[in-house]
Design a protein around this motif. Sequence first.
Motif: not given
Length: 958
Positions: A812-819
């Motif tokens: 699994e991978c964690i996509l950072d949507l904070r930017p």
Amino acid sequence: MSGEFAARHIGIDASAQTQMLKAIGYDGVDAMMAAAVPASIHVTPRSTTELPPAATEAEALAELRALASQNQSARSMIGLGYYDTFTPTVIARNVFENPSWYTAYTPYQPEISQGRLEALINFQTMVTDLTGLTTANASMLDESTAVVEGMLLARRASKSASPVFAVDTDALPQTRALLQHRAAAVGIDIVEVDFAAGQTLSGDVFGSFVQYPGASGRVWDPSGAIEATHLAGGLAVVAADLLALTLIRSPGTLGADVAVGTTQRFGVPMGFGGPHAGYMAVRTGLERQLPGRLVGVSQDAVGHLAYRLSLQTREQHIRREKATSNICTAQVLLAVMASMYAVYHGADGLRKIALGVATKTEALAERLRSYGLSLASDSFFDTIRISTPGPSSRVIERARSRGIQLADIDDATVGISLDETTTTAELADVAWAFGLPNESDAEPTVDLTDATALAGVPQHLHRTESYLQHPVFSAHRSETAMMRYLKTLADRDYALDRGMIPLGSCTMKLNAATEMAAVSWPEFSRVHPFAPEADVRGYLALVEQLETWLAEATGYDAVSLQPNAGSQGELAGLLAIRGYHAANGDTQRTVCLIPSSAHGTNAASAVLAGMKVVVVACDEAGNVDLDDLRAKIAAHAETLAALMITYPSTHGVYEHDVLDITQAVHDAGGQVYVDGANLNALLGFARFGDLGGDVSHLNLHKTFAIPHGGGGPGVGPVAAKAHLAQFLPSHPLAQRADHASGFVFEGGPVSAAPYGSASILPISWAYMRMMGSEGLQDATAAAVLAANYIAVQLRDHFPVLYTGEDGLVAHECILDLRPLREATGITVDDVAKRLIDYGFHAPTMSFPVAGTLMVEPTESEDLAELDRFVAAMIAIKAEADAVAAGEWPAEDNPLVNAPHTVEAVIDDEWQHPYSRETAVYPVRSLVRNKYWPPVRRIDNAYGDRNLVCACPPIEAFA
């Protein structure tokens, strides 16, 4: 090479694999896995393996048929909380065997879960109506664990400082054993009281528990015991039989604070113990104390009625060590079946079934009394206990010779429980077993009228209040109407039969039809969990084989299949550690170290096992901070009980320091619990037992192909090294006193049945049997390949938050949507809801890091589906950029308004700055294959402020 089934299970073929490997920069799968998985934990080659070579689908079904044939097809009258039942075929075909229902996920995205949420609202309404209480949750794991949760609820809601909980001596034996085991871990004193005989409380209590009717079948008035509990400062918990409640007074009218029980006899097969939907209902004022899940009524963005999970601040990933329960799931598929049983029969149909059961029981009792046999009680609903003139074993064996199983209570007492399937011919066979004449004209006469029902029950206990008056319980009585209702609800939901559900940490993989086939076979489904060992040899053989395979695959010495959820597997493992330390005289070892990134149930389970949680920090790469770990170990060296870690980590990476971590804990005298939630990234390449684990739970509903069922069922077996094996779950009514691997248990039960949700174990058995060791390894590699492919394809659009030292992720991978939010104002919620318009279920939101999406594609999805998801995410990023560029206003754009319904886009007053086509057909492929959400974005806060958890009136839909 893996077998032919593995090639069907794994969605990525050789051509796609080559293309994906090229994208991530590896020449082969072996090279990729060698780079991803630390060499220090790789499985070392062994000359033999307990896993047989892969079987074909036909071979596996033939072997299952052979196992099934070893289970005797007997008519169970054992009772003790389990009854045979008729599952209406329209429900069996359209719910139980329908992938639209059994492959759905927990309704965390309520806009695309409206069908099962409505079914659960029906379930909650059914329970509150029958129990006479105001609020019910969306189901519990089984009756006995529901009683434990009722005890814990009473403890936190009562103002009493007493540690005493009073338990009815006529409670189900499995419930009494479970209460004792669970209470000991949290400092509760269990005191047994014979309430029905008039025994009184000897002092203050924080609560009491009454079985109604009792395990003996006795129907009595518990209102005096309930009042005495209140005077002693406690809350009263009543376990009530829902079918009996159609005829006898409800717990609510008797003054109960909490009602618990099972809905198994509402059309759900016994299945050797499960899965079944337990229930819990509470009086007004206790709603926010409810454990588990609660479905509530809210409204969507334009004010239309919509359903959602309510009061979600109680979820364990938020409350962690402050959680009051570790229950993070439900038995949704089974709750749906039970609710639809009530929808199918309605109030009058249920009452007719109950009358039939009661009058047959009275007819049998009268015949036995007429021959001088004495009953333990003359007041009963469906269960009687008979004193035998000679050894009870003689009656038991005579009944078995006629294909009937009776309850062996003691040397001179036999129990008989009837149900809706009981025939008058079977009543005659039971009478013959007691030595009565075997004459055809001696069959008990059954008069299905109120006059003969509950003949011995005092009139004031007869039910007079109505129930199931909502139109949903009368509008679908024809099979045509019922079939269409079930189809309508299924069409409102998104499940694996529509497309990928890329939920990180949840492993929504293929649930193959061949794996599912045996679950419906009567040799597996119509078996009582306490049936004699000689009658269940097929089940026991299957259990032993599956335990052996799971032990081999994980590097452990023993496995218990009893826990019926991952959270219960966690608890069982921690209770085993607790038992081990206590046996060694180390009762001071109560500290459990848990990384800050851990699943929330870890901390909750530790608290319920009587441990104190100490949080260990994680570093910037998402790994356990070794310096902080060593400091915490040093600070708690004498009191350290355990470390709980997830491997690969919750951040989706293989930690290279795992052996150093486990060794540090062992050096300090602690035990290592490895959470098995992410085993799908490890199976075949490394084993928990080899990397320092002492005990683990395994999620059969993740790694081993059991469907999630819309939020349950699950199975969470616990596996342990030899030194902990004797402390794994035991059961007072188990067919075998010793473990299949030869370990005698000293632990206690964690579930109501000896083998938990046994009827769905054939699914995982078939999965492992058809995959074989090579197939399991290939599945792991394919899952890791798919996750890395998505990470590589999306990393230029969304930062991948954590990777290993080699730049790879696990499964699994964690996509950072904070930017993205900082640049455009578009939130992770907006992206999740917009994915619905693109035809996807969103990945896991904001776990383990707020403002992120955790993506787990699994090995079952093909390259076309992976590419469709990648394209959708890239398109959504472009839409967000358009908002940032001012092409669409921040407050009115396709993302903040998502999802879009049919009604939204046919509105004559369309005034949005984007087109209708952009709203619902953002890519052309959707024109022919569109999933239409039934509601707009749901207002969560409104639902919590205006808590409604039962069927709304029909006018609300106008």
